[in-house]
Design an enzyme around this catalytic site. Structure first.
Site, mmCIF file in Angstrom:
data_model
loop_
_atom_site.group_PDB
_atom_site.id
_atom_site.type_symbol
_atom_site.label_atom_id
_atom_site.label_comp_id
_atom_site.label_asym_id
_atom_site.label_seq_id
_atom_site.Cartn_x
_atom_site.Cartn_y
_atom_site.Cartn_z
ATOM 1 N N LEU A 146 0.831 -1.207 0.000
ATOM 2 C CA LEU A 146 0.000 0.000 0.000
ATOM 3 C C LEU A 146 0.862 1.251 0.000
ATOM 4 O O LEU A 146 1.933 1.262 0.608
ATOM 5 C CB LEU A 146 -0.884 0.028 1.256
ATOM 6 N N ARG A 147 0.371 2.292 -0.664
ATOM 7 C CA ARG A 147 1.045 3.594 -0.598
ATOM 8 C C ARG A 147 0.205 4.539 0.243
ATOM 9 O O ARG A 147 -1.027 4.539 0.137
ATOM 10 C CB ARG A 147 1.180 4.201 -2.005
ATOM 11 N N ALA A 247 11.120 12.985 -11.644
ATOM 12 C CA ALA A 247 12.326 13.549 -11.018
ATOM 13 C C ALA A 247 11.933 14.618 -10.007
ATOM 14 O O ALA A 247 10.872 15.213 -10.093
ATOM 15 C CB ALA A 247 13.225 14.154 -12.097
ATOM 16 N N CYS A 255 9.282 4.284 4.217
ATOM 17 C CA CYS A 255 9.443 2.943 3.650
ATOM 18 C C CYS A 255 10.667 2.795 2.763
ATOM 19 O O CYS A 255 11.483 1.905 2.982
ATOM 20 C CB CYS A 255 8.188 2.568 2.893
ATOM 21 N N LYS A 315 4.873 13.402 1.038
ATOM 22 C CA LYS A 315 4.152 13.408 -0.243
ATOM 23 C C LYS A 315 2.736 13.888 0.034
ATOM 24 O O LYS A 315 2.329 13.973 1.199
ATOM 25 C CB LYS A 315 4.183 12.031 -0.902
ATOM 26 N N ARG A 322 7.757 11.402 8.319
ATOM 27 C CA ARG A 322 8.944 10.542 8.407
ATOM 28 C C ARG A 322 9.732 10.606 7.097
ATOM 29 O O ARG A 322 9.170 10.434 6.024
ATOM 30 C CB ARG A 322 8.536 9.094 8.725
HETATM 31 C C1 UGA Z 1 6.006 2.892 -0.770
HETATM 32 C C2 UGA Z 1 5.661 1.893 -1.892
HETATM 33 O O1 UGA Z 1 5.303 2.605 -3.085
HETATM 34 C C3 UGA Z 1 4.523 0.986 -1.463
HETATM 35 O O2 UGA Z 1 4.264 0.004 -2.466
HETATM 36 C C4 UGA Z 1 4.902 0.275 -0.166
HETATM 37 O O3 UGA Z 1 3.845 -0.521 0.331
HETATM 38 C C5 UGA Z 1 5.251 1.319 0.892
HETATM 39 O O4 UGA Z 1 6.328 2.156 0.410
HETATM 40 C C6 UGA Z 1 5.682 0.569 2.144
HETATM 41 O O5 UGA Z 1 6.688 -0.159 2.081
HETATM 42 O O6 UGA Z 1 4.956 0.624 3.147
HETATM 43 P P1 UGA Z 1 4.944 5.193 0.144
HETATM 44 O O7 UGA Z 1 6.212 5.331 0.919
HETATM 45 O O8 UGA Z 1 3.648 5.381 0.834
HETATM 46 O O9 UGA Z 1 4.874 3.738 -0.562
HETATM 47 O O10 UGA Z 1 4.981 6.294 -1.012
HETATM 48 P P2 UGA Z 1 5.349 6.340 -2.566
HETATM 49 O O11 UGA Z 1 4.168 6.819 -3.301
HETATM 50 O O12 UGA Z 1 5.980 5.102 -3.024
HETATM 51 O O13 UGA Z 1 6.421 7.529 -2.578
HETATM 52 C C7 UGA Z 1 7.642 7.434 -1.863
HETATM 53 C C8 UGA Z 1 8.499 8.646 -2.125
HETATM 54 O O14 UGA Z 1 9.006 8.644 -3.447
HETATM 55 C C9 UGA Z 1 7.756 9.993 -1.974
HETATM 56 O O15 UGA Z 1 8.601 10.911 -1.299
HETATM 57 C C10 UGA Z 1 7.535 10.436 -3.403
HETATM 58 O O16 UGA Z 1 7.472 11.831 -3.523
HETATM 59 C C11 UGA Z 1 8.781 9.893 -4.068
HETATM 60 N N1 UGA Z 1 8.620 9.668 -5.517
HETATM 61 C C12 UGA Z 1 7.701 8.758 -5.973
HETATM 62 C C13 UGA Z 1 9.424 10.362 -6.409
HETATM 63 O O17 UGA Z 1 10.283 11.184 -6.016
HETATM 64 N N2 UGA Z 1 9.289 10.119 -7.759
HETATM 65 C C14 UGA Z 1 8.381 9.227 -8.222
HETATM 66 O O18 UGA Z 1 8.315 9.064 -9.462
HETATM 67 C C15 UGA Z 1 7.565 8.532 -7.322
#
Ligand code: UGA
Length: 434
Positions: A146-147, A247, A255, A315, A322
């Site tokens: 999950l995100r 980017a 996570c 985000k 965190r």
């Molecule tokens: C992430 C994973 O996407 C989930 O599948 C997983 O379940 C979760 O970790 C976990 O292990 O519990 P999450 O941390 O909620 O989910 O958020 P994401 O949407 O994955 O984004 C993570 C970070 O990457 C954010 O800071 C976002 O801004 C950044 N991001 C994401 C980017 O900089 N570029 C992107 O293209 C996508």
């Protein structure tokens, strides 16, 4: 209508609450055991202690099927399937802290005929160690993907469900497969360790994708290319895929940061040097600092300058701070003797204690008032709707660094704001390259 399998959930944190509410929505009776009495009180009152869009409504709608308790015995009296959803934060060494998992294991004991279903992210090998301690209790590794911010949709429309069991305990895997069956997602059955590895490897791969596109962005800046076009062109290749090629100032949250370092440490502890992950981590750390260079392009010094952070949460659609990039940026700016002011539509209360030197504004317009620079840190939709001509009038120096490549640079430049983004030609460069 046949009775649905009752479900037990250990831990009413973000994963536990989303899991419980969604299973209740699918028609299961769910008993949630939470160790913190105040949290149970809050939930029983009908309040939801975390920010996740749609979750309060889902919990309210399914109130009759959801039981919140502090008593483990209440959980052990009923359901066969006990979903463990407790925290596994990183320790100072970068390994996962398994004390909450260990406590759950001790409290559950070793009842036969039941299964522990591990949703928490644990190092590869943890399941088998737990199983040796509790041989009568079946063990299923069922990592969650999950995100934050889109968790309900992610639960109801998963890409896949991973179910890891060891020989002799297929019944437990079958029971878990059955509760997820209505979602219609592919179900991947593996052994326990492989399921654990899928989780860590998936997060590490996504983090690698982000660090990769961030490095491409940095090279684009040098060579006058636009990373958003590059990512679009790359992403249309099925083998690459368009997602997680955005980017910006790097990934945050608990996570990715935690799991990339956990996988690196796990490899190191087994004698393998996971070279690539070192770079993924380093690129991510440096990416936040590159924003400072963008400010220096336009401002001689930051001493006494007022810098506005637009967004604080790691985000949008969460109040989770965190691993938030805003924490690093605020510290860097304060280190340069800038005065930092910030606005976040949701994370203000969560952020304030972590950022004692930062002035909290009550709107984006208040934050930019008199500012010498603004940095878009979190891509909250409301920032796309700002009146940028008004922003330009209110700022002392109308300088914006779009840390998420979220805004329409041409429109903002036309409104009189100096626009800097990540891996895209800035306004000045644009006129040079035509
Ligand atoms: C992430 C994973 O996407 C989930 O599948 C997983 O379940 C979760 O970790 C976990 O292990 O519990 P999450 O941390 O909620 O989910 O958020 P994401 O949407 O994955 O984004 C993570 C970070 O990457 C954010 O800071 C976002 O801004 C950044 N991001 C994401 C980017 O900089 N570029 C992107 O293209 C996508």
């Amino acid at each position: 209508m046949s009775e649905k399998e009752p479900i037990g959930v250990v831990g009413a944190g973000w994963v536990g609450l989303v899991t419980a509410a969604c299973f209740a929505e699918l028609g299961h009776r769910v008993v949630v055991r939470e160790i913190v009495p105040e949290k149970v009180e809050t939930l029983r009152r009908g309040d939801v202690p975390i920010h996740e869009p749609g979750l309060p409504e889902l919990i309210e709608r399914n109130g009759e099927r959801l039981v919140f308790t502090t008593e483990m015995s209440e959980l052990l009296d009923g359901p066969r399937l006990l979903f463990v959803c407790v925290q596994t934060p990183p320790t100072y060494s970068g390994d996962a802290d398994l004390s909450a998992v260990q406590q759950a294991v001790e409290e559950i004991g070793d009842p036969a005929g039941k299964a522990m279903v591990m949703k928490s992210t644990v190092p590869v090998g943890t399941g088998r160690t737990i199983h040796r301690e509790a041989p009568d209790l079946a063990y299923v590794s069922c990592p969650e993907f999950l995100r934050e911010g889109t968790a309900l949709k992610d639960f109801m429309e998963p890409d896949r469900i991973l179910i890891g069991t060891d020989p002799g305990e297929e019944w437990a895997g079958d029971a878990v497969a059955e509760v997820y069956e209505p979602l219609g997602a592919p179900i991947v059955r593996t052994d326990i360790s492989s399921a654990e590895m899928v989780k860590l490897a998936s997060n590490a791969f996504l983090a690698t994708k982000i660090s990769f596109i961030n490095e491409i962005a940095n090279v684009c800046e040098e060579l006058g290319a636009d990373v958003t076009d590059v990512a679009r062109g790359m992403g249309l290749d099925d083998r690459i895929g368009a997602r997680f090629l955005q980017a910006g100032i790097g990934y945050g949250g608990s996570c990715f940061t935690k799991d990339v370092s956990a996988l690196k440490m796990l490899a190191a502890n087994s004698g393998y040097h996971f070279q690539l992950l070192n770079s993924v981590i380093e690129v991510n750390e440096l990416q936040k600092r590159r924003v400072m260079a963008k400010l220096s392009k336009h401002l001689d010094s930051l001493i006494g300058k007022r810098v506005a952070l637009l967004g604080l949460a790691f985000k949008p659609d969460t109040d989770d701070m965190r691993g938030a990039s805003s924490l690093v940026l605020a510290a860097r700016l304060e280190g340069e003797s800038a005065n930092v002011v910030a606005y976040d539509p949701v994370a203000r209360d969560a952020a304030a204690p972590l950022l004692p030197g930062v002035e909290m504004a009550s709107s984006a317009m208040d934050a930019v008032e008199g500012a010498d620079a603004a940095i878009l840190v979190t891509e909250w939709p409301e920032f796309a709707k700002l009146d940028w001509a008004e922003v330009a009038r209110r700022m002392n120096t109308p300088l914006l660094v779009d840390g998420r490549n979220f805004l329409d640079g041409d429109a903002i430049t036309a409104a009189g704001v100096i626009y800097e983004a990540i891996g895209r030609p800035s306004a000045g460069d644009r006129s040079v390259v035509g």
